[in-house]
Design an enzyme around this catalytic site. Sequence first.
Site, PDB file in Angstrom:
ATOM      1  N   GLU A  56      -3.569   2.533  -7.410  1.00  0.00           N
ATOM      2  CA  GLU A  56      -3.366   3.645  -6.423  1.00  0.00           C
ATOM      3  C   GLU A  56      -2.736   4.901  -6.752  1.00  0.00           C
ATOM      4  OE1 GLU A  56      -4.460   2.108  -1.915  1.00  0.00           O
ATOM      5  OE2 GLU A  56      -2.459   1.293  -2.694  1.00  0.00           O
ATOM      6  N   HIS A  85       0.958  -1.252   0.052  1.00  0.00           N
ATOM      7  CA  HIS A  85       0.164   0.034   0.091  1.00  0.00           C
ATOM      8  C   HIS A  85       0.818   1.128   0.001  1.00  0.00           C
ATOM      9  CE1 HIS A  85      -2.858   2.857   1.366  1.00  0.00           C
ATOM     10  NE2 HIS A  85      -3.678   2.115   0.889  1.00  0.00           N
TER      11      HIS A  85
END
Length: 258
Positions: free
Chosen positions: A167, A95
């Site tokens: 992302e 992430h």
Amino acid sequence: MRKPFIVANWKMHKNVKESVDFVKQIKPKLPDPKKMEVGIAAQAFSLPSMVEAAGKSGLRIVAQNAAAEYSGPYTGEISLRGLADAGVSYVMLGHIERRRLFGETNASVHKKVQAALQRGVTPIICTDETMVQQVVNDEIHYVFHQLMTVLHGVSLDQIKRVVISYEPSWAVGAGQHANPTLAEEGCRLIRQTIAEYYSYEIADKIRILYGGSVNPNNIKDIINKPDIDGVLIGRASLDLDNFLKMISNAQLTLKEEK
């Protein structure tokens, strides 16, 4: 047809009781798991209780991170062996916040991905817009260098079990506005990269999620894009009614496609 996957990323919000209460309330309102998957990524200490509360509802309980090592003297790390034993089916790896705040690298994420695949926990590999241009046969190809470094050595059989989340750094964080067109372009280029590295047949089966400022107002436009197979939702997923509304809006998109 790739099954849509809606994932809530609660980050460091909600304690055990709040997490379990959320699961119990959402469980009877989930969509048909044969048509759409829903997952919640919560803090590690809540995961076993959430798995128990979810039961056979089809709700996927997701870990936010894990170590590459299965056991050993690694104080504070989260064992993939322990996650698998607890019934956790997915784990987010790489992430953008893990990279920015904790210095995770392509090499460390690569090791975690390999470990997750070997333990039978499906990795949701997060990647941002880092890409390079390559000229092949006088044609320009966009390659996601970060993603392909992480996937190095992942076999044809293993890649089929991977989920990817795009992302872009410009869209992660409160106050930003997700652009469905740019989101689709990023996901399309990721799928193209997978196709060129593995095969077009495999690329067509890989689920690619979009993460970054997804909310009830834009989720329908985002998930309606051909190369976006779901979303990773941050802040907007913390409220039960809000999250259910997003799931409902995503379902409307599926009905309109029929």
